[in-house]
Enzyme design. Structure first.
Site, PDB file in Angstrom:
ATOM      1  N   ASN A   9     -43.439 -10.891  47.797  1.00  0.00           N
ATOM      2  CA  ASN A   9     -44.790 -10.330  47.836  1.00  0.00           C
ATOM      3  C   ASN A   9     -45.216 -10.084  46.393  1.00  0.00           C
ATOM      4  O   ASN A   9     -44.820  -9.103  45.781  1.00  0.00           O
ATOM      5  CB  ASN A   9     -44.776  -9.027  48.648  1.00  0.00           C
ATOM      6  CG  ASN A   9     -46.142  -8.379  48.703  1.00  0.00           C
ATOM      7  OD1 ASN A   9     -47.147  -8.977  48.315  1.00  0.00           O
ATOM      8  ND2 ASN A   9     -46.189  -7.133  49.194  1.00  0.00           N
ATOM      9  N   TRP A  10     -46.020 -11.007  45.882  1.00  0.00           N
ATOM     10  CA  TRP A  10     -46.393 -10.930  44.456  1.00  0.00           C
ATOM     11  C   TRP A  10     -47.464  -9.881  44.181  1.00  0.00           C
ATOM     12  O   TRP A  10     -47.756  -9.586  43.024  1.00  0.00           O
ATOM     13  CB  TRP A  10     -46.863 -12.304  43.966  1.00  0.00           C
ATOM     14  CG  TRP A  10     -45.754 -13.305  43.826  1.00  0.00           C
ATOM     15  CD1 TRP A  10     -44.412 -13.061  43.884  1.00  0.00           C
ATOM     16  CD2 TRP A  10     -45.894 -14.713  43.582  1.00  0.00           C
ATOM     17  NE1 TRP A  10     -43.706 -14.228  43.702  1.00  0.00           N
ATOM     18  CE2 TRP A  10     -44.603 -15.259  43.509  1.00  0.00           C
ATOM     19  CE3 TRP A  10     -46.990 -15.563  43.421  1.00  0.00           C
ATOM     20  CZ2 TRP A  10     -44.365 -16.619  43.287  1.00  0.00           C
ATOM     21  CZ3 TRP A  10     -46.758 -16.924  43.199  1.00  0.00           C
ATOM     22  CH2 TRP A  10     -45.463 -17.437  43.129  1.00  0.00           C
ATOM     23  N   LYS A  11     -48.117  -9.393  45.207  1.00  0.00           N
ATOM     24  CA  LYS A  11     -49.185  -8.395  45.045  1.00  0.00           C
ATOM     25  C   LYS A  11     -50.242  -8.903  44.038  1.00  0.00           C
ATOM     26  O   LYS A  11     -50.512 -10.108  44.011  1.00  0.00           O
ATOM     27  CB  LYS A  11     -48.579  -7.052  44.633  1.00  0.00           C
ATOM     28  CG  LYS A  11     -47.457  -6.623  45.600  1.00  0.00           C
ATOM     29  CD  LYS A  11     -46.948  -5.232  45.375  1.00  0.00           C
ATOM     30  CE  LYS A  11     -45.836  -4.940  46.366  1.00  0.00           C
ATOM     31  NZ  LYS A  11     -45.341  -3.583  46.290  1.00  0.00           N
ATOM     32  N   HIS A  99     -49.478  -3.645  55.184  1.00  0.00           N
ATOM     33  CA  HIS A  99     -48.687  -3.162  54.048  1.00  0.00           C
ATOM     34  C   HIS A  99     -49.160  -1.755  53.676  1.00  0.00           C
ATOM     35  O   HIS A  99     -50.362  -1.460  53.754  1.00  0.00           O
ATOM     36  CB  HIS A  99     -48.844  -4.118  52.861  1.00  0.00           C
ATOM     37  CG  HIS A  99     -47.860  -3.832  51.771  1.00  0.00           C
ATOM     38  ND1 HIS A  99     -48.025  -2.792  50.888  1.00  0.00           N
ATOM     39  CD2 HIS A  99     -46.676  -4.412  51.455  1.00  0.00           C
ATOM     40  CE1 HIS A  99     -46.988  -2.758  50.059  1.00  0.00           C
ATOM     41  NE2 HIS A  99     -46.153  -3.728  50.393  1.00  0.00           N
ATOM     42  N   GLU A 101     -49.695  -0.399  50.952  1.00  0.00           N
ATOM     43  CA  GLU A 101     -50.734  -0.352  49.912  1.00  0.00           C
ATOM     44  C   GLU A 101     -52.114  -0.611  50.511  1.00  0.00           C
ATOM     45  O   GLU A 101     -53.105  -0.020  50.077  1.00  0.00           O
ATOM     46  CB  GLU A 101     -50.391  -1.348  48.789  1.00  0.00           C
ATOM     47  CG  GLU A 101     -49.226  -0.823  47.949  1.00  0.00           C
ATOM     48  CD  GLU A 101     -48.360  -1.898  47.313  1.00  0.00           C
ATOM     49  OE1 GLU A 101     -48.767  -3.059  47.240  1.00  0.00           O
ATOM     50  OE2 GLU A 101     -47.234  -1.534  46.884  1.00  0.00           O
ATOM     51  N   GLU A 173     -40.667  -0.852  55.692  1.00  0.00           N
ATOM     52  CA  GLU A 173     -40.743  -0.539  54.267  1.00  0.00           C
ATOM     53  C   GLU A 173     -41.040   0.946  54.071  1.00  0.00           C
ATOM     54  O   GLU A 173     -42.224   1.355  54.095  1.00  0.00           O
ATOM     55  CB  GLU A 173     -41.868  -1.348  53.616  1.00  0.00           C
ATOM     56  CG  GLU A 173     -41.677  -2.841  53.702  1.00  0.00           C
ATOM     57  CD  GLU A 173     -42.437  -3.544  52.597  1.00  0.00           C
ATOM     58  OE1 GLU A 173     -41.785  -4.198  51.778  1.00  0.00           O
ATOM     59  OE2 GLU A 173     -43.671  -3.422  52.533  1.00  0.00           O
ATOM     60  N   GLY A 179     -41.424  -0.007  45.108  1.00  0.00           N
ATOM     61  CA  GLY A 179     -41.747  -0.012  43.678  1.00  0.00           C
ATOM     62  C   GLY A 179     -41.196   1.177  42.908  1.00  0.00           C
ATOM     63  O   GLY A 179     -41.579   1.411  41.763  1.00  0.00           O
ATOM     64  N   SER A 219     -37.753  -1.852  46.979  1.00  0.00           N
ATOM     65  CA  SER A 219     -36.826  -1.943  45.848  1.00  0.00           C
ATOM     66  C   SER A 219     -35.594  -2.804  46.125  1.00  0.00           C
ATOM     67  O   SER A 219     -34.494  -2.495  45.669  1.00  0.00           O
ATOM     68  CB  SER A 219     -36.418  -0.541  45.371  1.00  0.00           C
ATOM     69  OG  SER A 219     -37.553   0.168  44.919  1.00  0.00           O
ATOM     70  N   GLY A 240     -40.913  -7.099  46.545  1.00  0.00           N
ATOM     71  CA  GLY A 240     -42.055  -6.999  45.646  1.00  0.00           C
ATOM     72  C   GLY A 240     -41.634  -7.293  44.216  1.00  0.00           C
ATOM     73  O   GLY A 240     -41.528  -8.445  43.794  1.00  0.00           O
ATOM     74  N   GLY A 241     -41.343  -6.244  43.456  1.00  0.00           N
ATOM     75  CA  GLY A 241     -41.038  -6.358  42.026  1.00  0.00           C
ATOM     76  C   GLY A 241     -40.035  -7.452  41.683  1.00  0.00           C
ATOM     77  O   GLY A 241     -40.263  -8.252  40.765  1.00  0.00           O
TER      78      GLY A 241
HETATM   79  P1  PGA Z   1     -40.811  -3.518  45.910  1.00  0.00           P
HETATM   80  O1  PGA Z   1     -42.037  -3.816  46.897  1.00  0.00           O
HETATM   81  O2  PGA Z   1     -39.741  -4.526  46.205  1.00  0.00           O
HETATM   82  O3  PGA Z   1     -41.382  -3.653  44.532  1.00  0.00           O
HETATM   83  O4  PGA Z   1     -40.348  -2.131  46.212  1.00  0.00           O
HETATM   84  C1  PGA Z   1     -41.832  -4.158  48.243  1.00  0.00           C
HETATM   85  C2  PGA Z   1     -43.138  -4.356  48.942  1.00  0.00           C
HETATM   86  O5  PGA Z   1     -44.083  -3.605  48.665  1.00  0.00           O
HETATM   87  O6  PGA Z   1     -43.294  -5.248  49.790  1.00  0.00           O
END
Ligand code: PGA
Length: 263
Positions: A9-11, A99, A101, A173, A179, A219, A240-241
């Protein structure tokens, strides 16, 4: 046995040029596990076409591309929105919905998330549905009921008659782990995911429930993935990251391959 599924997930990251460079490097590193692990790259809208093209060029024809969001509407006066037909035309096969976010920053509530989920499934795209509790909910010992309410809101009254096997994935999640570098203890992630599995079996027709892959996200790193994938109920990861660097993300993919398949 469900095949492992690892989703990047590159956001709000990666221009077209950066996306192209990622795929070029990544393709070299995961060629050997392409058949053992399903991989999806969730790129920003503007990079989707580039990623689809580059995956073909580099021979990663099994890796799929997801969108990180979609409109619940068909078409019309909805400034800024992108619909399912536009995504499919670019080669998108899945969409992330719900998600945290989107829920928190863009105020998407359960009714919006239900409408988006229904639209995605009705238009034959795969749904990657996210759920997860805040730190406050966890500390109040309300994690299980919270997750149950998020899942019920979408999956309780869904028309399953046209949904295909494998069309639904769920990512657990915990918001406090996204993050932050604070991974949820894998035993605890497995416990919540096992509860989600029980709920999915209750709500979905048996043939569909069996094919739902339930992932952990929050994470995830090369150093955590083996322990997570070794758990009984974790079918994969939403990353994500650590999905932004080809080196890290390819390690996560390669370490997720079932042990027997690793050469
Ligand atoms: P993260 O993000 O791996 O940076 O914690 C995961 C996500 O939001 O899907």
């Amino acid at each position: 046995m469900r095949k492992p599924l690892i989703i990047a997930n590159w956001k709000l990251n990666k221009t077209k040029a950066e996306s192209k460079a990622f795929v070029a490097e990544f393709s070299e590193k995961i060629k050997d596990s392409q058949n053992d692990v399903d991989v999806i790259l969730s790129a920003p809208f503007t990079s989707i076409e580039t990623v689809v093209t580059e995956l073909k060029t580099t021979g990663l024809d099994k890796v799929e591309v997801a969108a990180q969001d979609v409109s619940q509407f068909e078409s019309g006066a909805y400034t800024g929105e992108i619909n399912t037909a536009m995504l499919k035309e670019l080669g998108v096969t899945s969409v992330i919905v719900g998600h945290s976010e989107r829920r928190e920053i863009f105020n998407e509530d359960n009714s919006v998330i239900k409408a988006k989920s229904e639209k995605v499934l009705k238009d034959s795209l795969k749904l990657i549905f996210c759920c997860g509790e805040s730190l406050e909910t966890r500390e109040a010992n309300k994690t299980d009921e919270w997750i149950e309410s998020q899942i019920n809101a979408v999956f309780k009254e869904l028309d399953y008659s046209t949904i295909k096997e494998g069309q639904i994935s769920i990512a657990y999640e915990p918001i406090w782990a996204i993050g932050t570098g604070k991974t949820c203890d894998s035993e605890e992630a497995n416990r919540v995911i096992a509860n989600i599995r029980t709920l999915v079996k209750k709500l979905l027709p048996e043939n569909l429930a069996e094919t739902v892959r339930i992932l952990y996200g929050g994470s995830v790193k090369p150093g955590t993935i083996e322990e997570q994938m070794a758990k009984s109920d974790i079918d994969g990861a939403l990353v994500g990251g650590a999905s932004l660097k080809p080196e890290d993300f390819s390690q996560i993919v390669n370490l997720s391959a079932p042990k027997a398949a690793v050469k």
